[in-house]
Scaffold this active site. Sequence first.
Site, short mmCIF file in Angstrom:
data_model
loop_
_atom_site.label_atom_id
_atom_site.label_comp_id
_atom_site.label_asym_id
_atom_site.label_seq_id
_atom_site.Cartn_x
_atom_site.Cartn_y
_atom_site.Cartn_z
N ASP A 1 0.42 -0.80 -0.13
CA ASP A 1 0.01 0.25 -0.21
C ASP A 1 0.78 1.41 0.03
OD1 ASP A 1 -2.97 1.05 0.08
OD2 ASP A 1 -1.68 2.37 1.94
N GLU B 1 1.84 -0.30 -4.92
CA GLU B 1 0.89 0.93 -5.87
C GLU B 1 1.54 2.23 -5.65
OE1 GLU B 1 -3.61 2.64 -4.11
OE2 GLU B 1 -1.69 2.80 -2.54
C1 GLC Z 1 -3.76 3.02 -0.95
C2 GLC Z 1 -5.07 2.55 -0.87
C3 GLC Z 1 -6.23 3.53 -0.07
C4 GLC Z 1 -5.99 3.91 1.80
C5 GLC Z 1 -4.65 4.76 1.37
C6 GLC Z 1 -4.27 5.34 3.30
O1 GLC Z 1 -4.21 4.53 -1.46
O2 GLC Z 1 -6.13 2.03 -1.30
O3 GLC Z 1 -7.46 2.70 1.01
O4 GLC Z 1 -7.20 4.35 2.02
O5 GLC Z 1 -3.16 3.37 0.85
O6 GLC Z 1 -3.58 3.29 3.55
#
Ligand code: GLC
Length: 537
Positions: A211, A257
């Site tokens: 994440d 991500e």
């Molecule tokens: C990422 C996740 C999202 C979350 C953020 C903070 O972007 O996909 O859902 O709110 O991180 O953890």
Amino acid sequence: MSKADNQPWWRDAVIYQVYPRSFADANGDGVGDLAGITERLPYLRGLGVDALWFSPWYPSPMADAGYDVADYRDIDPMFGTIAEAEALIGQAHATGMRVVIDIVPNHCSDAHPWFQDALAAGPGSAQRQRFWFRPGRGRDGELPPTELRSIFGGPAWTRVTEPDGTPGEWYLHLFAAQQPDFNWANAEVRTEFLDVLRFWLDRGVDGIRIDSAAVLMKELDLAGETAYTDVDGVHEIYREWRSLTDVYMGERVLIGELWLPDHQRFADYLRPDELHGAFNFEFLCCPWDATRLRAAIDESMAAHAPVSAPATWVLSNHDVTRPVTRFGRTDSGFSFPDRLRRRGLPLDLELGARRARAGALLCLALPGAAYLYQGEELGLWEVEDIPTELLQDPMFHRSAGADPGRDGCRVPMPWSDVEPPFGFSPRTATSPPWLPQPLAWKDLTVEAQTGDPHSMLELYRAALRIRAAEPALGDGELRWLSAPEGVLAFARDPGFACVVNLSPAAVPLPPHESVLLTSKPLDGAALPPDTAAWLRR
Ligand code: GLC
């Protein structure tokens, strides 16, 4: 292994994102759970996906729907138990699917014992070094250390009350106040996460979705407003993580991500000793426009080529507007700051669904891995009329409504029946689904779509069946074919072509032997607007 050659499985996998709160609720409390997922494994296998990615399932106060983790080695009681998670991993494997889990390393929950210890231990303590505590500015430290804004709106700093009851230091949170950022320069943080990874790899998970992967390491400009993220130190962390997964001979995957606009920076994360893959948000954010999509595809392929990582193609996830809705507007791109404005534009769901069908065939024909977000295969739209008092997303609350939030793509799945909870919860449920489902979803349930050759679900099933059998699909290269303006046409060897018509007029198909699949019936021999075809060449 992938089907093409002796490549690791993740190079061409189709990975299905399960958002546990909204997938299936077995115990009737209105919230999805692991027992519900376990019951639906045959559905997922039947759909034809290769792997499941579970959004966070850890104990959490749910200030950010589980992305605020209080314990990285357990399961939230709302979802089940660690024994159930182990059994679920085992059963997914037994049915032939891999399992990827979400790890949230940038921040934890303010309920995490480390953060509680840091609060109790006070300024200057070793416990506070694991986070970003700083004194405030102003005469009494009443001003935050910098003017930095949180990604969710509002200040990125929150002031704490010290153990003696006085107003004290401030801590950094790039997201909600309940999500304190870890200090990744701290050795204990690094050791802890290596141990968390081992914990799950030992339980058989096949991959980790990292994440907010680019923001872990930061340099803070205390004189200004900026926190520099995506700084070089982050690569050292991922090299350590990679050494851990390399023990498993390429069978365990690290996927980041990465919301990074710069392709070079993006590719840096994919060097041979770092992450195996990263989400391609440029493609996801693209409007329904042939030139823009082609550019995003070319740039993405070019960024991945030198590092020989497979590209990953994503149309949606739990953070973004559902494609049926996005593509149903004249301005069909996606960006967080523009969500509210776009919501005000006229919406044609039928057009959106037609384009989403064509988009699915495009996405699944591109070289590399593909990610589907639950409900995409049902053609669910963004639910934009959830009553304000039911909205939960901190993006909505922290921005005071300037961002409509992400609840609209997180509404529980419709499985069967003609009224809510549409089989999401058992008929004996004690609570309604945690977000209300639109009544019109009666036509989009798995039950309603199964066996209907024109349904989105049967399109996905057919596409995934063909993708699994076609040697040309998955990992590899593409070759653009000449095509009229507004049309994307490419060949994949051996013997496959994908054509997507984004122009307003029907177009002739390029030479082909037969038609494998279309997202909408052909118009005689021509491909109608907003339609895609898979061809045997
Ligand atoms: C990422 C996740 C999202 C979350 C953020 C903070 O972007 O996909 O859902 O709110 O991180 O953890």
